[in-house]
Design a protein around this motif. Structure first.
Motif, mmCIF file in Angstrom:
data_model
loop_
_atom_site.group_PDB
_atom_site.id
_atom_site.type_symbol
_atom_site.label_atom_id
_atom_site.label_comp_id
_atom_site.label_asym_id
_atom_site.label_seq_id
_atom_site.Cartn_x
_atom_site.Cartn_y
_atom_site.Cartn_z
ATOM 1 N N THR A 17 0.790 -1.230 0.000
ATOM 2 C CA THR A 17 0.000 0.000 0.000
ATOM 3 C C THR A 17 0.822 1.278 0.000
ATOM 4 O OG1 THR A 17 -0.188 -0.046 2.412
ATOM 5 C CG2 THR A 17 -1.961 -1.092 1.152
ATOM 6 N N ASN A 18 1.954 1.295 0.671
ATOM 7 C CA ASN A 18 2.675 2.553 0.864
ATOM 8 C C ASN A 18 3.902 2.722 -0.019
ATOM 9 O OD1 ASN A 18 0.832 3.172 2.865
ATOM 10 N ND2 ASN A 18 2.117 2.387 4.506
ATOM 11 N N VAL A 19 4.432 1.650 -0.565
ATOM 12 C CA VAL A 19 5.633 1.736 -1.397
ATOM 13 C C VAL A 19 5.230 2.094 -2.821
ATOM 14 C CG1 VAL A 19 7.567 0.431 -2.344
ATOM 15 C CG2 VAL A 19 6.876 0.083 0.029
ATOM 16 N N SER A 20 5.945 3.068 -3.398
ATOM 17 C CA SER A 20 5.672 3.401 -4.807
ATOM 18 C C SER A 20 6.690 2.654 -5.661
ATOM 19 C CB SER A 20 5.760 4.909 -5.030
ATOM 20 O OG SER A 20 7.037 5.382 -4.720
ATOM 21 N N TRP A 21 6.224 1.654 -6.362
ATOM 22 C CA TRP A 21 7.087 0.827 -7.194
ATOM 23 C C TRP A 21 7.284 1.495 -8.538
ATOM 24 C CZ3 TRP A 21 9.423 -3.023 -4.794
ATOM 25 C CH2 TRP A 21 8.836 -3.531 -3.641
ATOM 26 N N PRO A 22 8.479 1.378 -9.150
ATOM 27 C CA PRO A 22 8.718 2.005 -10.456
ATOM 28 C C PRO A 22 7.944 1.282 -11.563
ATOM 29 C CG PRO A 22 10.610 0.686 -9.819
ATOM 30 C CD PRO A 22 9.667 0.684 -8.648
ATOM 31 N N LYS A 23 7.655 2.038 -12.604
ATOM 32 C CA LYS A 23 7.007 1.436 -13.776
ATOM 33 C C LYS A 23 8.026 0.553 -14.494
ATOM 34 C CE LYS A 23 3.621 5.031 -14.712
ATOM 35 N NZ LYS A 23 3.656 5.699 -13.434
ATOM 36 N N TRP A 24 7.534 -0.371 -15.307
ATOM 37 C CA TRP A 24 8.405 -1.322 -15.993
ATOM 38 C C TRP A 24 9.403 -0.603 -16.888
ATOM 39 C CZ3 TRP A 24 10.169 -5.892 -15.332
ATOM 40 C CH2 TRP A 24 10.762 -6.594 -16.387
ATOM 41 N N SER A 25 8.962 0.451 -17.571
ATOM 42 C CA SER A 25 9.864 1.186 -18.475
ATOM 43 C C SER A 25 10.964 1.896 -17.679
ATOM 44 C CB SER A 25 9.080 2.186 -19.309
ATOM 45 O OG SER A 25 8.421 3.119 -18.463
ATOM 46 N N GLU A 26 10.623 2.450 -16.522
ATOM 47 C CA GLU A 26 11.631 3.085 -15.675
ATOM 48 C C GLU A 26 12.644 2.058 -15.184
ATOM 49 O OE1 GLU A 26 9.367 4.800 -12.538
ATOM 50 O OE2 GLU A 26 8.679 6.492 -13.733
ATOM 51 N N GLN A 28 13.487 -0.748 -16.670
ATOM 52 C CA GLN A 28 14.341 -1.154 -17.785
ATOM 53 C C GLN A 28 15.409 -0.109 -18.083
ATOM 54 O OE1 GLN A 28 11.317 -1.904 -20.762
ATOM 55 N NE2 GLN A 28 11.702 -4.104 -20.645
ATOM 56 N N SER A 29 15.034 1.159 -18.079
ATOM 57 C CA SER A 29 16.026 2.202 -18.377
ATOM 58 C C SER A 29 17.065 2.298 -17.263
ATOM 59 C CB SER A 29 15.345 3.548 -18.610
ATOM 60 O OG SER A 29 14.717 3.999 -17.430
ATOM 61 N N SER A 30 16.653 2.134 -16.028
ATOM 62 C CA SER A 30 17.612 2.155 -14.926
ATOM 63 C C SER A 30 18.558 0.963 -15.005
ATOM 64 C CB SER A 30 16.881 2.144 -13.584
ATOM 65 O OG SER A 30 16.118 3.303 -13.416
ATOM 66 N N SER A 31 18.024 -0.185 -15.361
ATOM 67 C CA SER A 31 18.857 -1.383 -15.488
ATOM 68 C C SER A 31 19.858 -1.226 -16.628
ATOM 69 C CB SER A 31 17.988 -2.620 -15.729
ATOM 70 O OG SER A 31 17.148 -2.849 -14.629
ATOM 71 N N ALA A 32 19.426 -0.642 -17.722
ATOM 72 C CA ALA A 32 20.329 -0.417 -18.849
ATOM 73 C C ALA A 32 21.442 0.555 -18.457
ATOM 74 C CB ALA A 32 19.558 0.128 -20.050
ATOM 75 N N LEU A 33 21.100 1.582 -17.685
ATOM 76 C CA LEU A 33 22.098 2.541 -17.233
ATOM 77 C C LEU A 33 23.124 1.864 -16.323
ATOM 78 C CD1 LEU A 33 23.069 5.476 -17.091
ATOM 79 C CD2 LEU A 33 21.532 5.771 -15.140
ATOM 80 N N VAL A 34 22.670 1.027 -15.405
ATOM 81 C CA VAL A 34 23.581 0.310 -14.508
ATOM 82 C C VAL A 34 24.471 -0.637 -15.311
ATOM 83 C CG1 VAL A 34 23.678 -1.413 -12.665
ATOM 84 C CG2 VAL A 34 22.138 0.539 -12.461
#
Length: 60
Positions: A17-26, A28-34
């Motif tokens: 309920t309280n955690v804001s999970w990232p969208k799938w596209s976000e 993927q882009s974060s994973s690509a950056l890492v």
């Protein structure tokens, strides 16, 4: 045991309920950056290692 069950239930409630999970596209882009940064870092470390190896071989 009651405290443990209460803790687990509270944790599940917090995660759903309280955690804001990232969208799938976000995600993927974060994973690509890492991945890209890790590859660049590995190349730089490899070049430094190669340079040190050659310098030390020429000295000794």
């Amino acid at each position: 045991m009651k405290k443990l069950v209460s803790f687990v239930q509270g944790s599940i409630d917090e995660l759903t309920t309280n955690v804001s999970w990232p969208k799938w596209s976000e995600l993927q882009s974060s994973s690509a950056l890492v991945l890209f940064a890790s590859i660049i870092f590995a190349i730089v470390i490899g070049l430094i290692d190669f340079a040190f190896k050659n310098v030390l071989q020429s000295i000794y």
